[in-house]
Write an enzyme that holds these catalytic residues in place. Structure first.
Site, PDB file in Angstrom:
ATOM      1  N   ASP A 218       0.832  -1.196   0.000  1.00  0.00           N
ATOM      2  CA  ASP A 218       0.000   0.000   0.000  1.00  0.00           C
ATOM      3  C   ASP A 218       0.876   1.260   0.000  1.00  0.00           C
ATOM      4  O   ASP A 218       1.854   1.342   0.747  1.00  0.00           O
ATOM      5  CB  ASP A 218      -0.866  -0.030   1.269  1.00  0.00           C
ATOM      6  CG  ASP A 218      -1.943   1.037   1.291  1.00  0.00           C
ATOM      7  OD1 ASP A 218      -2.839   0.983   0.440  1.00  0.00           O
ATOM      8  OD2 ASP A 218      -1.894   1.923   2.171  1.00  0.00           O
ATOM      9  N   GLU A 269      14.219 -15.299   0.818  1.00  0.00           N
ATOM     10  CA  GLU A 269      14.512 -16.372   1.777  1.00  0.00           C
ATOM     11  C   GLU A 269      13.570 -17.549   1.561  1.00  0.00           C
ATOM     12  O   GLU A 269      13.761 -18.619   2.110  1.00  0.00           O
ATOM     13  CB  GLU A 269      14.294 -15.875   3.225  1.00  0.00           C
ATOM     14  CG  GLU A 269      15.352 -14.912   3.720  1.00  0.00           C
ATOM     15  CD  GLU A 269      14.909 -14.180   5.005  1.00  0.00           C
ATOM     16  OE1 GLU A 269      13.885 -14.562   5.619  1.00  0.00           O
ATOM     17  OE2 GLU A 269      15.604 -13.213   5.362  1.00  0.00           O
TER      18      GLU A 269
END
Ligand code: GLC
Ligand code: CA
Length: 578
Positions: A218, A269
């Site tokens: 956002d 990751e």
């Protein structure tokens, strides 16, 4: 190898570890409070989403983007987050979240969640701590506090206006003010503060560990700010707002690269890497910064959303965005509707506004939807044509709940029922965004159109009677409904994937056969856009006012957004050919 049994094979394969799944995904935005209500309190919730997974599956989308579902007082529909690592009790629990994601994944649908990093809510523990702490304290440094101006320090630090109207500074009673670019209930974070940065990395890992496949970020262009004194005036900021050199003190600054590089390291990751898409209202020439693989990886392009239903505008936008993604190797993001704008079925039923930020739609809303110029049927016809064109484009398509039903914007919400802070902060100028957030109609003859359970008639925003004809059960039964058009298009779209090339058709490419049968006339028509995708797929849209002949040499019709007219492509219609 044994022969496959197509009838018993699962509809979608189990989610493979495909790092490129997002490149051409159809992503369906769920605004959870208005999607499906599982307990009849009038507020859509996470078990409601879970209960509708079969519907999402039958629609044929690849992923869901879930708007905020975090604890919130709903000062801005949930974009005012109290706690980034929990579920709003009004919407369910973390266990409900886990069930929802398991159900989606089992249906082959990925999940993207909304992350709101520019501001928290004023009820966030950190903001409460900041209010309770003295001026200059580390707790205040997580937000943006400044001393008041003027002889007695009662004036705000600058004349900045918030996006929802009114001052962007709120006094806290001890001579200081805090910055809120949106509502006063949404204090802006200080992204120079390492604790803020660390905490968001923790939030990203929290949801990624729970299995979310990606994030919609956002106000991604807002986080980094330069508040070095003296602050510029509001007028200066407005003049600078189109700056493309990162010099604006509030928007699109260079330091964002560093923030998102840290996020990227976290995304990577995971296996497959988590994806992210930036909500960044920046100049098109700056979009690639957010879309770069070292940054968020994808960025919304709101260009079609701002455009009129116009062949020249569409073509220029498509070209520009194909160039823009080529800069980064990202993929395109097409969008016509979301929870912030007047629905496209309604926009296209209004006169063109020359891309003026939806000005015509806003005026129509202010009139309570009574403009004599509004033509709902024509709007829907164009919306269907535009959507079919979009679904043939390379890149990912972001769809907003209800557009698959052809839902129009609701204009006649009584003032007493309105919720959007824009309405309250800009009285008489902007009625806000509630009209695209009205709960979905599922069953034409049930109370609240089946939004709730067991005959509950509760709905947090009132639904108009006219919603009955758009109800899922009505459209399900009608082969020509917008719902069934979306289903067919999304199913066919899977066959289009694998190649992100687009070739505009002109007569030379189509060849002599088409020429002889009138293809040249069609392909030369400035009101017609025609392009080809892999393995000979063609999409042709007539933006004009008169039918154009569709020579058989162009291919076999596989889908049309509306009835064809004796071998001709009628106005405001798209056809897919093979
Ligand atoms: C984004 C959201 C919008 C929200 C604003 C503030 O633009 O899409 O709904 O009001 O950010 O968070
Ligand atoms: Ca509920």
């Amino acid at each position: 190898m044994t022969a496959a049994h197509p009838s018993t094979a699962p509809a979608r394969t189990v989610l493979a570890s495909d790092p490129d799944w997002w490149r051409q995904a159809a992503v369906y935005q769920i605004y959870p409070r208005s999607f499906a209500d599982s307990n009849g309190d009038g507020i859509g919730d996470l078990p409601g989403v879970t209960s509708r997974v079969p519907y999402l599956s039958s629609l044929g989308i690849d992923a869901v983007w879930l708007s905020p579902f975090y604890p919130s007082a709903l000062a801005d529909g949930g974009y005012d987050v109290d706690d980034y690592r929990d579920v709003d009790p009004k919407l369910g629990t973390l266990a409900d979240f886990d069930e929802m994601i398991a159900a989606l994944h089992a249906a082959g649908i990925r999940l993207i969640v909304d992350i709101v990093p520019n501001h928290s809510s004023n009820r966030h523990a950190w903001f409460q701590e900041a209010l309770a702490s003295p001026k200059g304290s580390p707790a205040r440094d997580r937000y943006i506090f400044r001393d008041g101006e003027g002889p007695d320090g009662t004036e705000p630090p600058s004349d900045w206006q918030s996006i929802f109207g009114g001052s962007a500074w709120e006094p806290v009673g001890d001579g200081q003010f805090y910055l809120h670019l949106f509502a006063p209930e949404q204090p802006d974070f200080n992204w120079h503060n390492p604790e803020v940065r660390e905490d968001f990395l923790r939030t990203l890992r929290f949801w990624a560990d729970r299995g979310v496949d990606g994030f919609r970020v956002d106000v991604a262009h807002g986080l980094a700010k330069d508040l070095t004194a003296p602050l510029r005036s509001h007028a200066e900021l407005m003049e600078m707002r189109l700056a493309t050199d990162g010099s604006h003190p509030l928007w699109d600054r260079e330091e964002l690269d560093e923030i998102y590089a840290e996020w990227r390291a976290v995304f990577n990751e995971y296996q497959p890497p988590r994806i992210a898409v930036a909500e960044a209202w920046v100049e098109p020439s700056r979009r690639h910064r957010y879309a770069a693989p070292s940054s968020l990886g994808q960025a919304f392009n709101f260009d079609l959303l701002r455009a009129d239903f116009d062949a020249a505008q569409f073509r220029a936008i498509i070209d520009q965005n194909l160039e823009s993604v080529a800069l980064t190797g990202s993929s395109n993001t097409w969008v016509f509707s979301n929870h912030d704008v007047v629905r496209h079925a309604t926009r296209y039923g209004l006169p063109a506004d020359g891309g003026d930020e939806g000005a015509v739609g806003k005026a129509w809303l202010l009139s309570g939807g009574r403009s004599p110029e509004y033509d709902a049927e024509f709007g829907l016809r164009r919306a269907r044509a535009a959507t079919l064109l979009m679904l043939a484009l390379p890149g990912s398509a972001y769809l907003y709940q209800g557009e698959e039903l052809g839902l129009p914007e609701v204009a006649d919400i009584p003032d007493s029922a309105r919720q959007d802070p824009t309405f309250f902060r800009s009285p008489g100028v902007d009625v806000g965004r509630d009209g695209c957030r009205v709960p979905l109609p599922w069953e034409a003859s049930a109370p609240a159109f089946g939004f709730g359970v067991d005959g509950s008639d509760a709905s947090h925003l009132p639904q108009p009677e006219s919603f009955a004809r758009y109800a899922v059960d009505v459209e399900d039964a009608d082969p020509d409904s917008t719902l069934n058009l979306y289903r067919r298009a999304l199913a066919l779209r899977h066959e289009l994937q694998g190649d992100e090339k687009l070739v505009w058709l002109d007569e030379s490419l189509v060849g002599a056969d088409a020429d002889a049968s009138g293809g040249a006339a069609l392909l030369d028509d400035a009101e017609v856009l025609a392009f080809e995708r892999p393995s000979g797929w063609r999409s042709i849209t007539n933006f004009g006012d008169t039918p154009v002949p569709l020579p058989a040499a162009l291919g076999r019709v596989v889908l049309a957004s509306g009835p064809l007219d004796d071998g001709a492509l009628p106005p405001a219609t798209t056809v897919w050919l093979r």
